[in-house]
Design an enzyme around this catalytic site. Structure first.
Site, mmCIF file in Angstrom:
data_model
loop_
_atom_site.group_PDB
_atom_site.id
_atom_site.type_symbol
_atom_site.label_atom_id
_atom_site.label_comp_id
_atom_site.label_asym_id
_atom_site.label_seq_id
_atom_site.Cartn_x
_atom_site.Cartn_y
_atom_site.Cartn_z
ATOM 1 N N GLY A 1 0.849 -1.182 0.000
ATOM 2 C CA GLY A 1 0.000 0.000 0.000
ATOM 3 C C GLY A 1 0.886 1.232 0.000
ATOM 4 N N GLY B 1 0.172 -4.748 0.749
ATOM 5 C CA GLY B 1 -1.023 -4.466 -0.035
ATOM 6 C C GLY B 1 -1.111 -5.246 -1.334
ATOM 7 N N GLU C 1 5.241 -6.117 7.473
ATOM 8 C CA GLU C 1 4.714 -4.959 8.225
ATOM 9 C C GLU C 1 5.245 -4.812 9.646
ATOM 10 O OE1 GLU C 1 2.782 -7.085 6.481
ATOM 11 O OE2 GLU C 1 1.506 -5.918 5.118
ATOM 12 N N ASP D 1 -1.743 -6.923 7.452
ATOM 13 C CA ASP D 1 -3.158 -6.614 7.235
ATOM 14 C C ASP D 1 -3.630 -7.164 5.885
ATOM 15 O OD1 ASP D 1 -1.785 -4.746 5.671
ATOM 16 O OD2 ASP D 1 -3.033 -3.056 6.247
HETATM 17 C C1 QUE Z 1 7.478 -2.834 4.983
HETATM 18 C C2 QUE Z 1 6.288 -2.594 4.369
HETATM 19 C C3 QUE Z 1 6.212 -1.822 3.199
HETATM 20 C C4 QUE Z 1 7.383 -1.287 2.657
HETATM 21 C C5 QUE Z 1 8.603 -1.553 3.285
HETATM 22 C C6 QUE Z 1 8.634 -2.322 4.443
HETATM 23 C C7 QUE Z 1 4.977 -1.539 2.532
HETATM 24 C C8 QUE Z 1 5.019 -0.721 1.367
HETATM 25 C C9 QUE Z 1 6.226 -0.221 0.875
HETATM 26 C C10 QUE Z 1 6.324 0.613 -0.304
HETATM 27 C C11 QUE Z 1 7.211 0.297 -1.330
HETATM 28 C C12 QUE Z 1 7.344 1.112 -2.459
HETATM 29 C C13 QUE Z 1 6.585 2.256 -2.577
HETATM 30 C C14 QUE Z 1 5.694 2.591 -1.546
HETATM 31 C C15 QUE Z 1 5.580 1.775 -0.427
HETATM 32 O O1 QUE Z 1 7.380 -0.532 1.538
HETATM 33 O O2 QUE Z 1 3.886 -2.000 2.970
HETATM 34 O O3 QUE Z 1 4.955 3.718 -1.676
HETATM 35 O O4 QUE Z 1 6.682 3.062 -3.680
HETATM 36 O O5 QUE Z 1 3.865 -0.440 0.726
HETATM 37 O O6 QUE Z 1 9.822 -2.587 5.060
HETATM 38 O O7 QUE Z 1 5.146 -3.120 4.888
#
Ligand code: QUE
Length: 358
Positions: free
Chosen positions: A65, A120, A143, A151
């Site tokens: 997400g 997500g 997470e 989630d």
């Molecule tokens: C743990 C996570 C997430 C994460 C890194 C973690 C996560 C997530 C992102 C993410 C990655 C690239 C993106 C962004 C978010 O990184 O849930 O907007 O461009 O979405 O260590 O749970």
């Protein structure tokens, strides 16, 4: 309207392409707001016999997400910003309603998880009828490392993985490849990445009147062999160590194992948010006995508790904003996370509880 998610009709297929390749197709609220009504329409449209979801680019299905956007909005709200904070409420609500829609989707739903599939992105794939993995698939629920909890339906699908694999994945954020995903049942088929286009063309030309079995027949024509599952080697140890009700007992069991795998696992756990570890373990044990909809209602309560707390903001700061990878969790130790703090995460939200519009 957004071009960050694309919808096409190809024959009897509804094809969805997550289209933010530079952000690893991370799912934002605009994408969710386009996806949910389209799924509802396709569920009713007799010309659409199946839905296929894929990611644009060659790196990711969906990395998660858009928690960075949620972080920015939550930080603005904490500083007293006018009108800020809506995203911390709406993003999780609308994401979980989309997960709910996928879980209850009445037709085959095929996720082609050809690349990074985390958080997500897992919620956009595991709840459908078919998950196609490739040699590029990298799957995780990471997470607990950002002060959150697994989630998007993790409460429901993780306790339903074989043995104690779900608890292991949830607490450690361990990364799985295609062979591991077939071993756990998280993926339903393997095919080489170079075969994805041919699979789509084949599905597009197929009759697809026969529901899930008709999809299976087409997928079988493209299937490959991912080789042996690395996770199988640690399966007995995972089941020995991750079945307890308390995180301290899990840590004791890992210390007794004394193997390299156990040492690495202990180091990983020591870096995760102590609050997230305790909340996550309780979440999975409760989720094991819940139906899907109740599990999602519980997750929405947990998401809002995390938005009120400390570790999500610190986790995103350390992992995605400053990228120093050294979060300062509060409370800082497992001993300091008392039962009352854990239980407070599960408290009902009254009027703000998740509702599925029944
Ligand atoms: C743990 C996570 C997430 C994460 C890194 C973690 C996560 C997530 C992102 C993410 C990655 C690239 C993106 C962004 C978010 O990184 O849930 O907007 O461009 O979405 O260590 O749970």
């Amino acid at each position: 309207m957004t071009d960050e998610i694309l919808f096409e009709r190809r024959g009897a297929l509804g094809l969805v392409t997550l289209n933010r390749p530079k952000a690893l197709n991370a799912l934002n609220l605009a994408m969710i707001r386009a996806f949910s009504p389209r799924l509802r329409a396709w569920a009713e449209d007799p010309a659409v016999r199946a839905v296929v979801v894929r990611g644009a680019g060659d790196r990711a299905f969906c990395a998660g997400g858009d928690v960075l956007a949620v972080w920015e909005d939550g930080m603005a709200a904490r500083r007293g910003g006018d009108g800020a904070g809506a995203l911390t409420r709406d993003f999780f609500r609308e994401e979980y309603l989309l997960n709910h829609c996928i879980h209850h989707f009445p037709k085959p739903y095929v996720a082609v998880i050809d690349g990074i599939t985390m958080g997500g992105g897992v919620g956009l794939s595991v709840h459908g009828s078919h998950r196609i993995a490739t040699e590029r698939t990298l799957f995780a629920m990471p997470e607990t490392g950002i002060g959150l909890f697994p989630d998007v339906g993790g409460s429901w699908f993780l306790p339903r993985c074989p043995g104690r694999i779900g608890t292991y994945l949830a607490l450690t954020g361990a990364r799985l490849g295609a062979a591991d995903l077939l071993h756990t049942g998280i993926a339903t088929a393997y095919l080489p990445s170079e075969g994805v286009e041919a699979l789509l063309a084949d599905l597009e030309g197929a009759e697809l009147g026969g529901g899930a079995p008709a999809i299976d027949v087409v997928v079988a024509r493209h299937r490959g062999d991912p080789g042996p599952a690395a996770i199988a080697e640690n399966r007995a140890a995972i089941d020995r160590c991750f079945g307890f009700e308390g995180i301290e007992e899990i840590i004791d069991a890992l210390q007794r194992e004394g193997t390299d795998w156990a040492k690495v696992t202990l180091t990983v756990l020591s870096q995760m948010s102590p609050t997230s570890l305790k909340v996550t373990l309780r979440q999975l044990r409760i989720g094991a006995g819940m139906g899907f909809d109740d599990a999602m209602r519980m997750e929405y309560r947990l998401s809002q508790a995390c938005m009120r707390g400390h570790d999500f903001y610190e986790g995103i700061r350390a992992v995605l904003v400053d990228k120093d990878k050294t979060p300062k969790w509060q409370p800082a130790t497992l001993e300091a996370v008392d039962d009352a703090l854990v239980e407070s995460h599960f408290a009902p939200l009254g009027e703000r509880d998740l509702s599925f519009g029944e």
